[in-house]
Motif scaffolding. Structure first.
Motif, mmCIF file in Angstrom:
data_model
loop_
_atom_site.group_PDB
_atom_site.id
_atom_site.type_symbol
_atom_site.label_atom_id
_atom_site.label_comp_id
_atom_site.label_asym_id
_atom_site.label_seq_id
_atom_site.Cartn_x
_atom_site.Cartn_y
_atom_site.Cartn_z
ATOM 1 N N LYS A 84 30.645 34.959 35.810
ATOM 2 C CA LYS A 84 30.770 33.860 37.302
ATOM 3 C C LYS A 84 31.776 34.480 37.924
ATOM 4 C CE LYS A 84 28.779 29.948 34.983
ATOM 5 N NZ LYS A 84 28.924 28.875 34.351
ATOM 6 N N ILE A 85 33.009 35.195 37.423
ATOM 7 C CA ILE A 85 34.329 35.685 37.943
ATOM 8 C C ILE A 85 34.191 36.856 37.724
ATOM 9 C CG2 ILE A 85 36.709 35.639 38.107
ATOM 10 C CD1 ILE A 85 35.492 33.035 38.890
ATOM 11 N N GLY A 86 34.333 37.719 38.777
ATOM 12 C CA GLY A 86 34.514 39.382 38.844
ATOM 13 C C GLY A 86 35.578 39.962 37.867
ATOM 14 N N PHE A 87 35.566 41.324 37.418
ATOM 15 C CA PHE A 87 36.597 41.903 36.620
ATOM 16 C C PHE A 87 36.926 43.030 37.217
ATOM 17 C CE2 PHE A 87 34.150 39.153 33.392
ATOM 18 C CZ PHE A 87 35.103 39.089 32.466
ATOM 19 N N TRP A 88 38.159 43.107 37.280
ATOM 20 C CA TRP A 88 38.769 44.531 37.702
ATOM 21 C C TRP A 88 38.417 45.446 36.918
ATOM 22 C CZ3 TRP A 88 39.666 44.519 42.517
ATOM 23 C CH2 TRP A 88 40.328 43.649 43.330
ATOM 24 N N THR A 89 38.064 46.818 37.603
ATOM 25 C CA THR A 89 38.006 48.174 36.876
ATOM 26 C C THR A 89 39.240 49.057 37.280
ATOM 27 O OG1 THR A 89 36.888 49.310 38.573
ATOM 28 C CG2 THR A 89 35.563 48.029 36.923
ATOM 29 N N SER A 90 39.415 50.174 36.988
ATOM 30 C CA SER A 90 40.537 50.875 37.215
ATOM 31 C C SER A 90 40.251 51.645 38.649
ATOM 32 C CB SER A 90 41.004 51.859 36.263
ATOM 33 O OG SER A 90 40.013 52.766 36.154
ATOM 34 N N GLY A 91 38.827 51.663 39.159
ATOM 35 C CA GLY A 91 38.316 52.386 40.201
ATOM 36 C C GLY A 91 39.304 51.879 41.381
ATOM 37 N N ASN A 92 39.613 52.932 42.171
ATOM 38 C CA ASN A 92 40.370 52.531 43.458
ATOM 39 C C ASN A 92 40.569 53.895 44.590
ATOM 40 O OD1 ASN A 92 43.216 53.776 43.437
ATOM 41 N ND2 ASN A 92 42.833 53.290 41.471
ATOM 42 N N ARG A 93 40.815 53.513 45.539
ATOM 43 C CA ARG A 93 41.007 54.841 46.396
ATOM 44 C C ARG A 93 42.323 54.351 47.430
ATOM 45 N NH1 ARG A 93 35.915 53.098 50.270
ATOM 46 N NH2 ARG A 93 36.825 51.025 50.956
ATOM 47 N N LEU A 94 43.336 53.926 46.681
ATOM 48 C CA LEU A 94 44.727 53.504 47.243
ATOM 49 C C LEU A 94 45.412 55.005 47.812
ATOM 50 C CD1 LEU A 94 45.626 50.963 44.559
ATOM 51 C CD2 LEU A 94 45.128 50.354 47.340
ATOM 52 N N GLU A 95 44.999 55.774 47.095
ATOM 53 C CA GLU A 95 45.722 57.040 47.718
ATOM 54 C C GLU A 95 44.966 58.250 48.027
ATOM 55 O OE1 GLU A 95 48.828 57.711 44.619
ATOM 56 O OE2 GLU A 95 49.807 55.818 44.688
#
Length: 158
Positions: A84-95
């Motif tokens: 019901k609530i989302g889960f963070w993964t390590s995927g990102n495009r911060l840099e």
């Protein structure tokens, strides 16, 4: 009477052998499918805090490198009765100027985006730069604002 007893003994022997075989195959299948251990945490934190929480536990925020890993992860979420609530993964495009990477610095190549995602929304100057496994029962990937508070998944390699 004696024939009935012999039949029942034979019947239960066959059922017992068949049941044992099914359970054994299922257990082996699961063991082969799970190259990682997933640890789902249901305290809501932003992406940066999720990274810190996993590290404090001697783990990493989850990276999903293949369809098999994605299927295993989604299965783990469902088995835990979550979604019901989302889960963070390590995927990102911060840099990285728009290219998504995992925490281990490998580029995201396999994806399981929800239809229309990533949509790269920007609100008040903040861009959606972190990947979540979306909640609301969707369980597909979504780009989200790293500042949002979601659950998170840490992983350990077996």
């Amino acid at each position: 009477m004696q024939q009935s007893l012999v039949f029942l003994i034979y019947f239960f022997s066959v059922v017992s052998i068949f049941s044992h075989d099914v359970v054994q195959r299922t257990a082996n299948y699961r063991m082969k499918r799970k190259p990682k251990d997933y640890h789902l945490y249901t305290s809501r934190v932003n992406w940066t805090e999720a990274v810190k929480q996993c590290e404090s536990k001697g783990m990493e925020l989850v990276s999903i490198l293949s369809k098999e890993e994605n299927d295993n992860l989604i299965g783990s979420i469902k088995e835990a009765g979550q979604g019901k609530i989302g889960f963070w993964t390590s995927g990102n495009r911060l840099e990285t100027n728009g290219t998504f990477y995992w925490f281990n610095r490998s580029q995201v190549t396999f994806t399981d985006w929800e239809t229309g995602k990533p949509d790269n929304r920007v609100i008040d100057g903040e861009e959606e730069e972190c990947i979540e496994v979306k909640g609301f029962g969707v369980l597909k990937w979504n780009d989200n604002f790293c500042s949002h508070s979601l659950y998170y998944i840490c992983e350990t390699n077996n």
